[in-house]
Design a protein around this motif. Sequence first.
Motif, PDB file in Angstrom:
ATOM      1  N   GLY A 875       0.799  -1.227   0.000  1.00  0.00           N
ATOM      2  CA  GLY A 875       0.000   0.000   0.000  1.00  0.00           C
ATOM      3  C   GLY A 875       0.825   1.266   0.000  1.00  0.00           C
ATOM      4  O   GLY A 875       0.292   2.354  -0.217  1.00  0.00           O
ATOM      5  N   ASP A 876       2.143   1.169   0.236  1.00  0.00           N
ATOM      6  CA  ASP A 876       3.007   2.352   0.222  1.00  0.00           C
ATOM      7  C   ASP A 876       3.283   2.784  -1.210  1.00  0.00           C
ATOM      8  O   ASP A 876       3.168   2.003  -2.160  1.00  0.00           O
ATOM      9  N   PHE A 877       3.693   4.034  -1.353  1.00  0.00           N
ATOM     10  CA  PHE A 877       4.088   4.528  -2.670  1.00  0.00           C
ATOM     11  C   PHE A 877       5.505   4.038  -2.976  1.00  0.00           C
ATOM     12  O   PHE A 877       6.402   4.131  -2.132  1.00  0.00           O
ATOM     13  N   PHE A 878       5.697   3.519  -4.176  1.00  0.00           N
ATOM     14  CA  PHE A 878       6.974   2.918  -4.566  1.00  0.00           C
ATOM     15  C   PHE A 878       8.141   3.904  -4.425  1.00  0.00           C
ATOM     16  O   PHE A 878       9.250   3.526  -4.010  1.00  0.00           O
ATOM     17  N   GLY A 879       7.897   5.160  -4.727  1.00  0.00           N
ATOM     18  CA  GLY A 879       8.963   6.171  -4.657  1.00  0.00           C
ATOM     19  C   GLY A 879       9.494   6.401  -3.268  1.00  0.00           C
ATOM     20  O   GLY A 879      10.633   6.849  -3.096  1.00  0.00           O
ATOM     21  N   GLU A 880       8.698   6.082  -2.254  1.00  0.00           N
ATOM     22  CA  GLU A 880       9.158   6.241  -0.874  1.00  0.00           C
ATOM     23  C   GLU A 880      10.085   5.095  -0.470  1.00  0.00           C
ATOM     24  O   GLU A 880      10.900   5.245   0.439  1.00  0.00           O
ATOM     25  N   ILE A 881       9.951   3.952  -1.162  1.00  0.00           N
ATOM     26  CA  ILE A 881      10.778   2.778  -0.855  1.00  0.00           C
ATOM     27  C   ILE A 881      12.010   2.719  -1.755  1.00  0.00           C
ATOM     28  O   ILE A 881      13.129   2.464  -1.287  1.00  0.00           O
ATOM     29  N   GLU A 882      11.796   2.954  -3.032  1.00  0.00           N
ATOM     30  CA  GLU A 882      12.892   2.893  -4.017  1.00  0.00           C
ATOM     31  C   GLU A 882      12.964   4.237  -4.743  1.00  0.00           C
ATOM     32  O   GLU A 882      12.589   4.385  -5.908  1.00  0.00           O
ATOM     33  N   GLY A 883      13.437   5.249  -4.026  1.00  0.00           N
ATOM     34  CA  GLY A 883      13.472   6.606  -4.575  1.00  0.00           C
ATOM     35  C   GLY A 883      14.322   6.714  -5.836  1.00  0.00           C
ATOM     36  O   GLY A 883      13.929   7.370  -6.809  1.00  0.00           O
ATOM     37  N   ALA A 884      15.491   6.051  -5.855  1.00  0.00           N
ATOM     38  CA  ALA A 884      16.395   6.153  -7.004  1.00  0.00           C
ATOM     39  C   ALA A 884      15.746   5.565  -8.258  1.00  0.00           C
ATOM     40  O   ALA A 884      15.826   6.142  -9.353  1.00  0.00           O
ATOM     41  N   VAL A 885      15.076   4.421  -8.096  1.00  0.00           N
ATOM     42  CA  VAL A 885      14.436   3.770  -9.249  1.00  0.00           C
ATOM     43  C   VAL A 885      13.276   4.626  -9.755  1.00  0.00           C
ATOM     44  O   VAL A 885      13.097   4.805 -10.969  1.00  0.00           O
ATOM     45  N   MET A 886      12.488   5.179  -8.825  1.00  0.00           N
ATOM     46  CA  MET A 886      11.349   6.001  -9.246  1.00  0.00           C
ATOM     47  C   MET A 886      11.824   7.259  -9.964  1.00  0.00           C
ATOM     48  O   MET A 886      11.226   7.678 -10.962  1.00  0.00           O
ATOM     49  N   HIS A 887      12.912   7.856  -9.481  1.00  0.00           N
ATOM     50  CA  HIS A 887      13.498   9.018 -10.176  1.00  0.00           C
ATOM     51  C   HIS A 887      13.844   8.643 -11.613  1.00  0.00           C
ATOM     52  O   HIS A 887      13.566   9.399 -12.550  1.00  0.00           O
ATOM     53  N   LYS A 888      14.456   7.489 -11.773  1.00  0.00           N
ATOM     54  CA  LYS A 888      14.879   7.047 -13.107  1.00  0.00           C
ATOM     55  C   LYS A 888      13.672   6.772 -14.001  1.00  0.00           C
ATOM     56  O   LYS A 888      13.670   7.120 -15.193  1.00  0.00           O
ATOM     57  N   LEU A 889      12.626   6.153 -13.444  1.00  0.00           N
ATOM     58  CA  LEU A 889      11.421   5.870 -14.230  1.00  0.00           C
ATOM     59  C   LEU A 889      10.760   7.159 -14.703  1.00  0.00           C
ATOM     60  O   LEU A 889      10.233   7.227 -15.816  1.00  0.00           O
ATOM     61  N   LEU A 890      10.793   8.181 -13.869  1.00  0.00           N
ATOM     62  CA  LEU A 890      10.240   9.481 -14.258  1.00  0.00           C
ATOM     63  C   LEU A 890      11.083  10.112 -15.362  1.00  0.00           C
ATOM     64  O   LEU A 890      10.557  10.672 -16.332  1.00  0.00           O
ATOM     65  N   THR A 891      12.411  10.002 -15.227  1.00  0.00           N
ATOM     66  CA  THR A 891      13.321  10.557 -16.238  1.00  0.00           C
ATOM     67  C   THR A 891      13.139   9.853 -17.581  1.00  0.00           C
ATOM     68  O   THR A 891      13.155  10.487 -18.644  1.00  0.00           O
ATOM     69  N   MET A 892      12.954   8.543 -17.537  1.00  0.00           N
ATOM     70  CA  MET A 892      12.828   7.749 -18.755  1.00  0.00           C
ATOM     71  C   MET A 892      11.434   7.852 -19.383  1.00  0.00           C
ATOM     72  O   MET A 892      11.220   7.394 -20.513  1.00  0.00           O
ATOM     73  N   GLY A 893      10.464   8.416 -18.657  1.00  0.00           N
ATOM     74  CA  GLY A 893       9.114   8.567 -19.182  1.00  0.00           C
ATOM     75  C   GLY A 893       8.204   7.386 -18.937  1.00  0.00           C
ATOM     76  O   GLY A 893       7.085   7.344 -19.451  1.00  0.00           O
ATOM     77  N   SER A 894       8.676   6.385 -18.176  1.00  0.00           N
ATOM     78  CA  SER A 894       7.810   5.250 -17.861  1.00  0.00           C
ATOM     79  C   SER A 894       6.653   5.678 -16.955  1.00  0.00           C
ATOM     80  O   SER A 894       5.546   5.153 -17.040  1.00  0.00           O
ATOM     81  N   PHE A 895       6.929   6.622 -16.072  1.00  0.00           N
ATOM     82  CA  PHE A 895       5.900   7.254 -15.247  1.00  0.00           C
ATOM     83  C   PHE A 895       5.993   8.757 -15.439  1.00  0.00           C
ATOM     84  O   PHE A 895       7.058   9.283 -15.768  1.00  0.00           O
ATOM     85  N   LYS A 896       4.887   9.439 -15.217  1.00  0.00           N
ATOM     86  CA  LYS A 896       4.938  10.904 -15.248  1.00  0.00           C
ATOM     87  C   LYS A 896       4.300  11.463 -13.970  1.00  0.00           C
ATOM     88  O   LYS A 896       3.372  10.875 -13.412  1.00  0.00           O
ATOM     89  N   ARG A 897       4.861  12.563 -13.551  1.00  0.00           N
ATOM     90  CA  ARG A 897       4.375  13.241 -12.351  1.00  0.00           C
ATOM     91  C   ARG A 897       3.308  14.253 -12.773  1.00  0.00           C
ATOM     92  O   ARG A 897       3.497  15.012 -13.726  1.00  0.00           O
ATOM     93  N   ILE A 898       2.199  14.275 -12.051  1.00  0.00           N
ATOM     94  CA  ILE A 898       1.129  15.247 -12.301  1.00  0.00           C
ATOM     95  C   ILE A 898       0.956  16.072 -11.032  1.00  0.00           C
ATOM     96  O   ILE A 898       0.733  15.528  -9.952  1.00  0.00           O
ATOM     97  N   THR A 899       1.097  17.369 -11.160  1.00  0.00           N
ATOM     98  CA  THR A 899       0.968  18.254 -10.000  1.00  0.00           C
ATOM     99  C   THR A 899      -0.500  18.592  -9.781  1.00  0.00           C
ATOM    100  O   THR A 899      -1.200  19.029 -10.696  1.00  0.00           O
ATOM    101  N   LEU A 900      -0.945  18.386  -8.561  1.00  0.00           N
ATOM    102  CA  LEU A 900      -2.339  18.643  -8.193  1.00  0.00           C
ATOM    103  C   LEU A 900      -2.395  19.704  -7.103  1.00  0.00           C
ATOM    104  O   LEU A 900      -1.409  19.932  -6.393  1.00  0.00           O
ATOM    105  N   TYR A 901      -3.557  20.324  -6.979  1.00  0.00           N
ATOM    106  CA  TYR A 901      -3.731  21.378  -5.981  1.00  0.00           C
ATOM    107  C   TYR A 901      -4.993  21.109  -5.159  1.00  0.00           C
ATOM    108  O   TYR A 901      -5.999  20.640  -5.692  1.00  0.00           O
ATOM    109  N   ASP A 902      -4.889  21.386  -3.884  1.00  0.00           N
ATOM    110  CA  ASP A 902      -6.040  21.239  -2.994  1.00  0.00           C
ATOM    111  C   ASP A 902      -6.259  22.571  -2.286  1.00  0.00           C
ATOM    112  O   ASP A 902      -5.472  22.965  -1.417  1.00  0.00           O
ATOM    113  N   TYR A 903      -7.312  23.271  -2.693  1.00  0.00           N
ATOM    114  CA  TYR A 903      -7.617  24.570  -2.098  1.00  0.00           C
ATOM    115  C   TYR A 903      -8.634  24.448  -0.963  1.00  0.00           C
ATOM    116  O   TYR A 903      -9.173  25.452  -0.518  1.00  0.00           O
ATOM    117  N   GLN A 904      -8.888  23.215  -0.526  1.00  0.00           N
ATOM    118  CA  GLN A 904      -9.774  22.999   0.628  1.00  0.00           C
ATOM    119  C   GLN A 904      -9.045  22.219   1.714  1.00  0.00           C
ATOM    120  O   GLN A 904      -9.676  21.558   2.535  1.00  0.00           O
TER     121      GLN A 904
END
Length: 1092
Positions: A875-904
Amino acid sequence: MAGPGWPRRASRGPRALLAAALLYAALGAAVRAEQQIPLSVVKLWASAFGGEIKSIAAKYSGSQLLQKKYKEYEKDVAIEEIDGLQLVKKLAKNMEEMFHKKSEAVRRLVEAAEEAHLKHEFDADLQYEYFNAVLINERDKDGNFLELGKEFILAPNDHFNNLPVNISLSDVQVPTNMYNKDPAIVNGVYWSESLNKVFVDNFDRDPSLIWQYFGSAKGFFRQYPGIKWEPDENGVIAFDCRNRKWYIQAATSPKDVVILVDVSGSMKGLRLTIAKQTVSSILDTLGDDDFFNIIAYNEELHYVEPCLNGTLVQADRTNKEHFREHLDKLFAKGIGMLDIALNEAFNILSDFNHTGQGSICSQAIMLITDGAVDTYDTIFAKYNWPERKVRIFTYLIGREAAFADNLKWMACANKGFFTQISTLADVQENVMEYLHVLSRPKVIDQEHDVVWTEAYIDSTLPQAQKLADDQGLVLMTTVAMPVFSKQNETRSKGILLGVVGTDVPVKELLKTIPKYKLGIHGYAFAITNNGYILTHPELRPLYEEGKKRRKPNYSSVDLSEVEWEDRDDVLRNAMVNRKTGKFSMEVKKTVDKGKRVLVMTNDYYYTDIKGTPFSLGVALSRGHGKYFFRGNVTIEEGLHDLEHPDVSLADEWSYCNTDLHPEHRHLSQLEAIKLYLKGKEPLLQCDKELIQEVLFDAVVSAPIEAYWTSLALNKSENSDKGVEVAFLGTRTGLSRINLFVGAEQLTNQDFLKAGDKENIFNADHFPLWYRRAAEQIPGSFVYSIPFSTGTVNKSNVVTASTSIQLLDERKSPVVAAVGIQMKLEFFQRKFWTASRQCASLDGKCSISCDDETVNCYLIDNNGFILVSEDYTQTGDFFGEIEGAVMHKLLTMGSFKRITLYDYQAMCRANKESSDAARGLLDPYNAFLAAVKWIMTELVLFLVEFNLCSWWHSDLTAKAQKLKQTLEPCDTEYPAFVSERTIKETSGNIACEDCSKSFVIQQIPSSNLFMVVVDSSCLCESVAPITMAPIEISQHNESLKCERLKAQKIRRRPESCHGFHPEENARECGGAPSLQAKMVLILSPLLLLLFLR
C-alpha cells in the motif's frame, strides 16, 4: 571506448597496470550486476502471473459471459450522443420548478403573517400560554407542567430523520438572554400562532418540505414542525434567529461598511474589550454580498489590515476571520482625532463606489467610541448632505453620558442610529438595531425580495445536532422573505416584523439530476452569484478528527478552487454572469481519497436557474461519457429479473419520487419501482426512461447470477477461498453481489455496504472500481488495494474490475463493470509462485525473487505497491521505498508526475490561544464581566484604570500559550501515472559507489507492473519521492496582500433598497440611559454595604 576516467596506454607502469586491473574488475562486476536481472526472465514471470490472475478475475467475475450477453443485444439498442446544452437547460428548468415551489410556500407564510399582524392590536398586559420549545413537557418536582411547558405531543417522523416532532403545531424558542414573558414577545407569539395553519397546509401541498419557520424582529423563533430544544451544558441556548444569514440577507440590502474604532487612551481596559466585541458582532451581520474595512484611530489612522489601505474587502468568512485575528493586536493610547477618521471613511466609500466593485447599494459608517467632543457637521455637510446616502451608526462604549448628545446627533442627522453599550451583555442586542434601520427602505417599498443563501451546514438547531450524531451534518440552502408591518401608522417608520424561511437540503437538488445521463465521470454542479459552490462532487465541507467537523471556510469555496485547471476563470465568470454556453478543458480528477488521478477532457455546459441567484453546470467527459444507449425489453421480463434478492439499486438516485406522499417514504427505490410497474401505486411518480433501462440491464445481467451460483456450488473451485466476492454494476445504478464465502468470513466486512461511499453508486459518482475500470483498455482488469482513512494503510484485500462495452470503439458507452475482491495473501501467493519460474532446460534459474541480491515488487499504474518481500510496504508509494528507481522511471518517461492542488486542505498550525472576551454565546460570562465593571466603578474613581485592569485581567487575560490547530490552507501535491505505451524497460542508476540496475515489466491485461531491483546497491544518496502535500506558502506578505485584494468577478443581487424619501429618520436611538445616573446615586449605599 576511452573516457576521462580511463588510463592512457603510453604511461602504463606497474602501478598503472594494477589500477587498470582493479578498474576492469569493478566494471566487470557492474556488468555482471546488470546481467543478474535478465529482461527475458522478468518478462516470463510477468506473463505467467498476468495469465494466472486474469484467468481468476475473468472466471469469478463472469466478465466474458456478461460481455457476450450485451453483444447479443447489440442490434436491438439505439446509441445516442448526449446533447449537453439541452440537458443542462432541462435540468435547470426542473430545479427552477422545485425552487419555485419552495418560494411559493414561503410567500404564503409572508401573506398570513402580515395579515395576522394587521388585525392584531398590541396589548401590554396580554397573558398567553404558548409552547416554549425549551420548556415543553417539563415538569416541576411535584409532577406539574412548568409554566409555558404544557404537554406537547412528539412522535418520531421518518421525513424528519426520525426525530420526535409535532407535525400539527409549531413551537417557539426564545434566546436565554431574553425574558419569555416580555410583552413584545408575548404579543408577537400570539399573532404569529396563525402561521400554524399555513405551516401544515404548505406541508400538505409539498410533502418534500422540511423545516419552516418565522424569525421575529423581537428575537423569538417559531419553528414547524415543533421540536424540543435542549440547552447546552451551561443551561444556555445562544441561538438568536436575527443573527442568522437568512434573516440578515432577507431583512437588508447589500451594504458597504467602514467600521471606525476609537483606540485613544480613554478606551483602555474593559472599554476596548467591549469595542472589539462590538466590531466582532457587526462582522457577524455581514454576508457575502457586503464589503467592509476596519480602521482604528487615535491621533493617527491605523488600518486593522494595513494591506487594505484605502479600499474595502468582501465580507466572506475568510476575510472576516482574518480581521478578527488582527483585532486582538489593537491597544489603546493617545488622543482620539475623530475628524481624520471620518474624512478617511467618507473618501473610502466614495472611491470604492466609483470602482463599481462594491454593493452599489447601502453605505454606512459604524463609529465605536467612548465619546465625541464635536458634532463634526462640517464634515457631514461636505460629504453626505443633503442626500445623506451614507448612514452613521454610533455606539457609545461605557456608561458615561457626557458625550452621548453629540453621538446621537451625528446618527440622527445621517439617517442612522445611536446606542449605548455599557457591558458585554449589551453588545449583541444593540448591534442588531442597525439592521432594522437598514431594512426601512425595503419595508416602505413593500418589496418582498426572495433571497437564497449559499450552501451551509446548520449545527445550531437541535435537529442538526441530533443528526450530526447519526448521519453527519446536512448541507442546505435557505429560501427566505421579509415580513413587514402593513399598519398605516407605521408605514414611514418601516417596521420589519421578521423573516420567514424554509430549508432546502442540497441532496434535494441532486435528486433532480439523472446521474445515468451524465456518464461515469460526469456530474452536475451549481454556484451562487458570488461564484461560491452550492453543490459540486469535489466540495468537502467537513474534515475528520475524532468526529466530522465543519471547515471554517466551507461555505465560501469558489468554483475556481475545484475546477482549478481553468486558470483564467472562463467557466466561472460565464456562470457568475448567468450566461448559457459550453466550455472545454483537460482536467485532472482525483479518486481514491485523492491518491490517484484520472486525466481526461471535459465538456462543460452551463445556464442560469431562473428565479434564483444560482447557475447550473454539467460536466461530460469526452469519449464514452458523451454517449447513451436505449435498450428495450418487456415489463414482464424485467420484473421477473428484478425479483432476485441480490439485486439492488442506487438508493441516492431518483428512480421514483418517494417523498411526495407519506405512505411512500418507507419504500426503497427498488420496492417503489416494483409497485409502480405492477400498477399498485398510481400516485407514484417515476422516471419512465430510467426504469426502462433498469429493466433492460436486469434482463441482460440476470444469467450471471446462475453462473456465480454454479461456481459457488462447485467444491473443487476456489477451495482455498481466495476469491470472496463477485460484483456487478450497470450504467443505471443496478448492482448484483455474490459471496463465495459466508458473510461472517469476509475479510473486508465494509465492502459495498452503505458506509463504503466510494465503492457504491451515490448521488455524486459511480463506484470507484467502475470509474477506474472504464479508463482501462477494454478486456483488461484494474487491480488495487483499498486505501484506509487512517494514517497507516494496511489493507488485506485486492479488488479487480473490468468494464463491459457495447461496441468495439471509443464511441461505445460503457454499459457495466464487473469485478471480484480477493484476499491479499491469495493474490500475493500467486505472484511469488509465478516469480519462481524459469525457462532453462535444467530447471536452474539464473535469478529468483528469493535471491538476496534482488528485491521484487508488484506496483500499480499509480505507483502503489501491491506485493513486496517486506509485507509492511504493501500500500506504500513505490517512490518512498525505491526513490532512485522512481526518479529514473520518471526521467525515462515510464511514469509521469502530475501536480495537483487542494484549495480545501487543512494544515496544522501553531496559534496563540487565550480565553479572551466572550460575548453573548456565554451570557453568564458577559454578566460576570458587567458586574465586575460596575463594582470597579463603585470604588474610588481615581484608581479606576488600575482596578478595572485587575478585574478585567482576571476575566480575560489568560496566559497566552501555543496551541496546535487545523487551519484552512492551500496545498500542492503530486500524483503519478504510468505511460501506457511503455510496456517494459530496464536501466542503470549511477550511485555514489555502485551502479543500481532494475527491470520493469508490464503485467499483461492489467494496470500492474513487476519491478525487479538490484538490492546490493542501496543508492542512499538519492532521496525518496514522497506524495506528501506541501503547503503553498502565504507567509510572503506581498503574496498574502495580493490575495486579500484580489476581487473575483461577482454578480451583485438585482434588488437594492438603499434609502427611501418617505423614511422617518427621527427613529434614531433612545435618550442616554438613566441607569448610569441611578447607579451613581446608589453607589455610596452599595459601597457601605459592601464594606460591612
